[in-house]
Design an enzyme around this catalytic site. Structure first.
Site, short mmCIF file in Angstrom:
data_model
loop_
_atom_site.label_atom_id
_atom_site.label_comp_id
_atom_site.label_asym_id
_atom_site.label_seq_id
_atom_site.Cartn_x
_atom_site.Cartn_y
_atom_site.Cartn_z
N ASN A 1 0.87 -1.19 0.00
CA ASN A 1 0.00 0.00 0.00
C ASN A 1 0.90 1.23 0.00
O ASN A 1 2.07 1.13 0.35
CB ASN A 1 -0.89 0.02 1.26
CG ASN A 1 -0.07 -0.03 2.54
OD1 ASN A 1 0.40 -1.09 2.93
ND2 ASN A 1 0.13 1.12 3.16
N HIS B 1 -5.53 -4.17 6.96
CA HIS B 1 -4.72 -5.38 6.75
C HIS B 1 -5.28 -6.20 5.59
O HIS B 1 -4.52 -6.84 4.86
CB HIS B 1 -4.67 -6.21 8.04
CG HIS B 1 -3.73 -7.38 7.96
ND1 HIS B 1 -2.36 -7.23 7.79
CD2 HIS B 1 -3.94 -8.72 7.99
CE1 HIS B 1 -1.78 -8.42 7.75
NE2 HIS B 1 -2.72 -9.34 7.87
N1 HPA Z 1 2.47 0.81 7.71
C1 HPA Z 1 3.03 -0.06 8.58
N2 HPA Z 1 3.15 -1.36 8.31
C2 HPA Z 1 2.69 -1.80 7.14
C3 HPA Z 1 2.11 -0.95 6.19
C4 HPA Z 1 2.00 0.43 6.50
O1 HPA Z 1 1.49 1.26 5.71
N3 HPA Z 1 1.77 -1.71 5.13
C5 HPA Z 1 2.13 -2.97 5.42
N4 HPA Z 1 2.69 -3.04 6.65
#
Ligand code: HPA
Length: 287
Positions: free
Chosen positions: A244, A256
Protein backbone atom coordinates in the site's frame (compact mmCIF):
# COMPACT_ATOMS: atom_id res chain seq x y z
CA UNK A 1 15.03 -5.41 32.87
CA UNK A 2 14.86 -8.53 35.07
CA UNK A 3 12.27 -9.98 32.69
CA UNK A 4 14.49 -9.37 29.66
CA UNK A 5 17.39 -11.16 31.32
CA UNK A 6 15.30 -14.19 32.21
CA UNK A 7 13.80 -14.45 28.74
CA UNK A 8 17.24 -14.25 27.06
CA UNK A 9 18.50 -17.08 29.28
CA UNK A 10 15.40 -19.09 28.41
CA UNK A 11 16.01 -18.46 24.69
CA UNK A 12 19.33 -20.29 24.94
CA UNK A 13 17.96 -23.44 26.57
CA UNK A 14 14.88 -23.72 24.42
CA UNK A 15 16.76 -23.04 21.18
CA UNK A 16 19.14 -25.91 21.98
CA UNK A 17 16.14 -28.13 22.72
CA UNK A 18 14.34 -27.12 19.50
CA UNK A 19 17.51 -27.75 17.45
CA UNK A 20 17.90 -31.23 18.94
CA UNK A 21 14.19 -31.94 18.34
CA UNK A 22 14.42 -30.97 14.65
CA UNK A 23 17.61 -32.99 14.11
CA UNK A 24 15.89 -36.00 15.60
CA UNK A 25 12.72 -35.53 13.54
CA UNK A 26 14.35 -34.58 10.24
CA UNK A 27 17.69 -36.35 10.35
CA UNK A 28 20.77 -34.72 8.82
CA UNK A 29 20.26 -30.97 8.95
CA UNK A 30 22.55 -28.53 7.18
CA UNK A 31 20.37 -25.62 6.03
CA UNK A 32 22.30 -23.02 4.07
CA UNK A 33 19.64 -20.30 4.12
CA UNK A 34 16.76 -19.31 6.37
CA UNK A 35 13.83 -17.59 4.64
CA UNK A 36 11.34 -15.77 6.87
CA UNK A 37 8.00 -15.14 5.15
CA UNK A 38 6.16 -11.98 6.17
CA UNK A 39 2.56 -10.99 5.39
CA UNK A 40 1.56 -12.32 1.99
CA UNK A 41 4.87 -14.12 1.33
CA UNK A 42 4.00 -17.53 2.82
CA UNK A 43 2.71 -18.98 -0.43
CA UNK A 44 6.17 -18.80 -2.04
CA UNK A 45 6.74 -22.17 -0.36
CA UNK A 46 4.33 -23.73 -2.92
CA UNK A 47 7.09 -23.43 -5.53
CA UNK A 48 9.68 -25.39 -3.54
CA UNK A 49 8.22 -28.90 -3.98
CA UNK A 50 7.70 -31.27 -1.10
CA UNK A 51 9.74 -31.78 2.04
CA UNK A 52 9.45 -31.83 5.80
CA UNK A 53 7.03 -29.46 7.56
CA UNK A 54 5.96 -28.83 11.14
CA UNK A 55 3.56 -26.42 12.75
CA UNK A 56 5.35 -23.95 15.07
CA UNK A 57 3.26 -25.30 17.93
CA UNK A 58 4.88 -28.75 17.52
CA UNK A 59 8.39 -27.34 18.00
CA UNK A 60 9.55 -27.02 21.61
CA UNK A 61 9.96 -23.38 22.59
CA UNK A 62 8.10 -21.98 19.58
CA UNK A 63 4.72 -20.32 19.85
CA UNK A 64 2.01 -20.13 17.22
CA UNK A 65 1.46 -17.04 15.06
CA UNK A 66 -1.69 -14.96 15.61
CA UNK A 67 -1.96 -12.78 12.52
CA UNK A 68 -3.83 -13.55 9.28
CA UNK A 69 -1.40 -14.33 6.45
CA UNK A 70 1.16 -15.88 8.84
CA UNK A 71 0.54 -19.64 8.63
CA UNK A 72 2.97 -20.61 11.41
CA UNK A 73 4.78 -23.56 9.81
CA UNK A 74 8.45 -24.40 9.52
CA UNK A 75 9.47 -26.14 6.30
CA UNK A 76 12.69 -27.83 5.26
CA UNK A 77 13.20 -27.72 1.50
CA UNK A 78 16.00 -28.38 -0.98
CA UNK A 79 17.23 -26.72 -4.16
CA UNK A 80 20.20 -28.18 -6.03
CA UNK A 81 20.89 -30.58 -3.14
CA UNK A 82 21.18 -27.74 -0.64
CA UNK A 83 18.78 -27.49 2.27
CA UNK A 84 17.06 -24.32 3.37
CA UNK A 85 14.53 -23.44 6.07
CA UNK A 86 11.30 -21.56 5.48
CA UNK A 87 9.60 -19.93 8.45
CA UNK A 88 6.11 -19.37 7.07
CA UNK A 89 4.96 -16.50 9.27
CA UNK A 90 6.47 -14.52 12.13
CA UNK A 91 5.65 -13.05 15.53
CA UNK A 92 5.51 -9.25 15.91
CA UNK A 93 6.29 -6.88 18.76
CA UNK A 94 2.69 -5.56 18.68
CA UNK A 95 1.44 -9.01 19.68
CA UNK A 96 2.74 -8.13 23.14
CA UNK A 97 5.00 -11.17 23.43
CA UNK A 98 8.27 -9.30 23.98
CA UNK A 99 11.44 -10.03 22.01
CA UNK A 100 11.76 -13.75 22.83
CA UNK A 101 9.41 -15.21 20.17
CA UNK A 102 10.74 -12.71 17.60
CA UNK A 103 14.35 -13.75 18.29
CA UNK A 104 13.60 -17.47 18.43
CA UNK A 105 13.51 -18.41 14.70
CA UNK A 106 16.74 -16.52 14.05
CA UNK A 107 18.53 -18.14 16.99
CA UNK A 108 17.20 -21.53 15.88
CA UNK A 109 18.47 -21.02 12.33
CA UNK A 110 21.87 -20.06 13.78
CA UNK A 111 21.80 -23.14 16.04
CA UNK A 112 21.26 -25.28 12.92
CA UNK A 113 24.28 -23.72 11.23
CA UNK A 114 22.49 -21.37 8.83
CA UNK A 115 24.62 -18.46 7.71
CA UNK A 116 22.25 -16.54 5.45
CA UNK A 117 19.03 -14.90 6.54
CA UNK A 118 16.46 -13.84 3.92
CA UNK A 119 13.73 -11.67 5.48
CA UNK A 120 10.53 -10.65 3.69
CA UNK A 121 7.65 -8.36 4.64
CA UNK A 122 4.76 -6.23 3.45
CA UNK A 123 5.38 -2.51 3.77
CA UNK A 124 3.78 0.86 3.15
CA UNK A 125 5.52 2.90 0.45
CA UNK A 126 6.77 6.44 1.05
CA UNK A 127 9.10 6.96 -1.89
CA UNK A 128 7.35 8.84 -4.72
CA UNK A 129 8.75 6.31 -7.19
CA UNK A 130 6.96 3.34 -5.53
CA UNK A 131 3.72 1.81 -6.75
CA UNK A 132 1.55 -0.78 -5.02
CA UNK A 133 2.91 -4.32 -5.60
CA UNK A 134 6.47 -3.07 -6.29
CA UNK A 135 9.34 -4.86 -4.56
CA UNK A 136 12.08 -3.13 -2.54
CA UNK A 137 15.38 -4.57 -1.36
CA UNK A 138 16.36 -3.19 2.04
CA UNK A 139 19.53 -1.13 1.69
CA UNK A 140 19.35 -0.05 5.32
CA UNK A 141 16.85 0.52 8.10
CA UNK A 142 15.71 2.94 10.80
CA UNK A 143 14.76 1.26 14.06
CA UNK A 144 11.79 3.16 15.50
CA UNK A 145 10.59 0.20 17.51
CA UNK A 146 10.31 0.78 21.26
CA UNK A 147 13.55 -0.90 22.22
CA UNK A 148 16.21 -3.20 20.91
CA UNK A 149 16.09 -7.00 20.60
CA UNK A 150 19.74 -7.28 21.69
CA UNK A 151 19.15 -5.88 25.19
CA UNK A 152 20.07 -8.38 27.88
CA UNK A 153 22.88 -10.91 28.10
CA UNK A 154 24.85 -11.44 24.88
CA UNK A 155 22.76 -14.04 23.08
CA UNK A 156 25.49 -16.10 21.40
CA UNK A 157 29.27 -16.52 21.57
CA UNK A 158 29.47 -15.18 17.98
CA UNK A 159 27.73 -11.93 18.95
CA UNK A 160 29.78 -8.95 20.14
CA UNK A 161 28.37 -6.87 23.01
CA UNK A 162 28.25 -3.84 20.71
CA UNK A 163 27.55 -5.08 17.16
CA UNK A 164 28.60 -2.91 14.23
CA UNK A 165 25.62 -1.96 12.06
CA UNK A 166 27.30 -0.06 9.23
CA UNK A 167 26.25 -2.77 6.76
CA UNK A 168 23.40 -4.84 8.16
CA UNK A 169 22.21 -5.89 4.66
CA UNK A 170 24.80 -7.75 2.61
CA UNK A 171 25.72 -5.70 -0.52
CA UNK A 172 26.53 -8.75 -2.66
CA UNK A 173 23.18 -10.37 -1.89
CA UNK A 174 21.35 -7.09 -2.52
CA UNK A 175 22.99 -6.87 -5.91
CA UNK A 176 22.13 -10.50 -6.67
CA UNK A 177 18.49 -9.92 -5.74
CA UNK A 178 18.27 -6.95 -8.13
CA UNK A 179 19.95 -8.98 -10.90
CA UNK A 180 17.49 -11.83 -10.39
CA UNK A 181 14.63 -9.32 -10.58
CA UNK A 182 15.96 -7.99 -13.89
CA UNK A 183 16.36 -11.51 -15.27
CA UNK A 184 12.72 -12.27 -14.42
CA UNK A 185 11.37 -8.92 -15.64
CA UNK A 186 10.61 -7.67 -12.11
CA UNK A 187 11.76 -4.19 -11.19
CA UNK A 188 13.26 -4.10 -7.70
CA UNK A 189 13.89 -0.81 -5.92
CA UNK A 190 16.42 -0.37 -3.12
CA UNK A 191 15.58 1.73 -0.10
CA UNK A 192 15.49 2.29 3.65
CA UNK A 193 12.85 0.54 5.74
CA UNK A 194 11.59 2.20 8.90
CA UNK A 195 10.23 -0.16 11.57
CA UNK A 196 7.59 0.75 14.14
CA UNK A 197 5.85 -1.41 16.69
CA UNK A 198 2.35 -0.99 15.28
CA UNK A 199 -0.32 -2.31 15.48
CA UNK A 200 -1.94 0.97 14.43
CA UNK A 201 -0.95 2.23 11.02
CA UNK A 202 0.82 5.60 11.02
CA UNK A 203 -0.76 9.03 10.80
CA UNK A 204 -0.13 11.20 7.71
CA UNK A 205 1.93 13.60 9.88
CA UNK A 206 4.16 10.73 11.02
CA UNK A 207 4.62 9.54 7.45
CA UNK A 208 5.50 13.06 6.33
CA UNK A 209 8.13 13.25 9.13
CA UNK A 210 9.54 9.77 8.30
CA UNK A 211 9.90 10.74 4.63
CA UNK A 212 12.05 13.71 5.73
CA UNK A 213 14.18 11.30 7.79
CA UNK A 214 14.94 9.25 4.69
CA UNK A 215 12.47 6.35 4.99
CA UNK A 216 11.34 4.82 1.70
CA UNK A 217 9.03 2.22 3.26
CA UNK A 218 7.48 1.61 6.65
CA UNK A 219 6.47 -1.59 8.43
CA UNK A 220 6.06 -3.45 11.71
CA UNK A 221 8.68 -6.20 11.49
CA UNK A 222 12.00 -7.38 10.03
CA UNK A 223 14.36 -4.93 11.73
CA UNK A 224 14.68 -6.87 15.03
CA UNK A 225 15.43 -10.06 13.07
CA UNK A 226 17.93 -8.25 10.84
CA UNK A 227 19.68 -6.72 13.87
CA UNK A 228 19.95 -10.10 15.52
CA UNK A 229 21.12 -11.88 12.34
CA UNK A 230 23.76 -9.18 11.88
CA UNK A 231 24.86 -9.47 15.50
CA UNK A 232 25.18 -13.24 15.06
CA UNK A 233 27.45 -12.75 12.03
CA UNK A 234 24.87 -13.97 9.51
CA UNK A 235 24.55 -12.51 6.01
CA UNK A 236 21.23 -10.66 5.96
CA UNK A 237 19.09 -9.72 2.99
CA UNK A 238 15.60 -8.16 3.14
CA UNK A 239 12.81 -7.77 0.59
CA UNK A 240 9.57 -5.78 0.96
CA UNK A 241 6.42 -5.97 -1.08
CA UNK A 242 4.91 -2.50 -1.18
CA UNK A 243 1.39 -3.54 -0.26
CA UNK A 244 0.00 0.00 0.00
CA UNK A 245 1.05 3.60 -0.21
CA UNK A 246 1.61 4.90 3.33
CA UNK A 247 -0.97 6.99 5.22
CA UNK A 248 -1.57 10.39 3.66
CA UNK A 249 0.21 9.39 0.44
CA UNK A 250 -2.73 7.11 -0.25
CA UNK A 251 -6.16 8.77 -0.10
CA UNK A 252 -7.62 5.46 1.05
CA UNK A 253 -7.95 4.33 4.69
CA UNK A 254 -5.46 1.51 5.38
CA UNK A 255 -6.46 -2.03 6.30
CA UNK A 256 -4.72 -5.38 6.75
CA UNK A 257 -7.22 -6.87 4.25
CA UNK A 258 -5.91 -4.52 1.58
CA UNK A 259 -2.31 -5.35 2.53
CA UNK A 260 -3.12 -9.04 1.99
CA UNK A 261 -4.99 -8.37 -1.27
CA UNK A 262 -2.10 -6.39 -2.78
CA UNK A 263 0.42 -9.05 -1.72
CA UNK A 264 -1.77 -11.75 -3.29
CA UNK A 265 -1.74 -9.84 -6.58
CA UNK A 266 2.03 -9.54 -6.45
CA UNK A 267 2.48 -13.22 -5.51
CA UNK A 268 3.48 -14.55 -8.97
CA UNK A 269 6.41 -12.14 -9.17
CA UNK A 270 7.31 -12.65 -5.50
CA UNK A 271 7.53 -16.38 -6.23
CA UNK A 272 9.73 -15.87 -9.31
CA UNK A 273 12.11 -13.58 -7.46
CA UNK A 274 12.40 -15.69 -4.28
CA UNK A 275 12.94 -18.97 -6.11
CA UNK A 276 15.30 -17.37 -8.66
CA UNK A 277 17.29 -15.73 -5.87
CA UNK A 278 17.62 -18.92 -3.82
CA UNK A 279 18.66 -20.89 -6.91
CA UNK A 280 21.38 -18.37 -7.78
CA UNK A 281 22.53 -17.96 -4.19
CA UNK A 282 22.90 -21.69 -3.65
CA UNK A 283 24.36 -22.40 -7.12
CA UNK A 284 26.93 -19.61 -6.82
CA UNK A 285 27.87 -20.74 -3.31
CA UNK A 286 27.14 -17.28 -1.88
CA UNK A 287 25.20 -18.80 1.03
N1 HPA B 1 2.47 0.81 7.71
C1 HPA B 1 3.03 -0.06 8.58
N2 HPA B 1 3.15 -1.36 8.31
C2 HPA B 1 2.69 -1.80 7.14
C3 HPA B 1 2.11 -0.95 6.19
C4 HPA B 1 2.00 0.43 6.50
O1 HPA B 1 1.49 1.26 5.71
N3 HPA B 1 1.77 -1.71 5.13
C5 HPA B 1 2.13 -2.97 5.42
N4 HPA B 1 2.69 -3.04 6.65
Amino acid sequence: MAETVISAERDKDSVTEAGAFLSERWGRLDPAVCLVCGSGWGKVVEDFGSGESLSYSEIPGMSQTTVSGHAGNLHLRELGNKQFLVFQGRRHFYEGVGWGPIRFPILLAKELGTETLFLTNAAGGLSPSFKVADLMVLRDHLNFMPGNPLIGPVLHPDSPRFPDQSQVYDPELRRLLCEVGEKHGVRIHQGSYLALSGPAFETPAEISAFAKLGADAVGMSTVPEAMLGNALGMKVVGLSCISNLAAGISEEPLSHDDVEKASAEALPKMKRVVRGFLEELLAQGLD
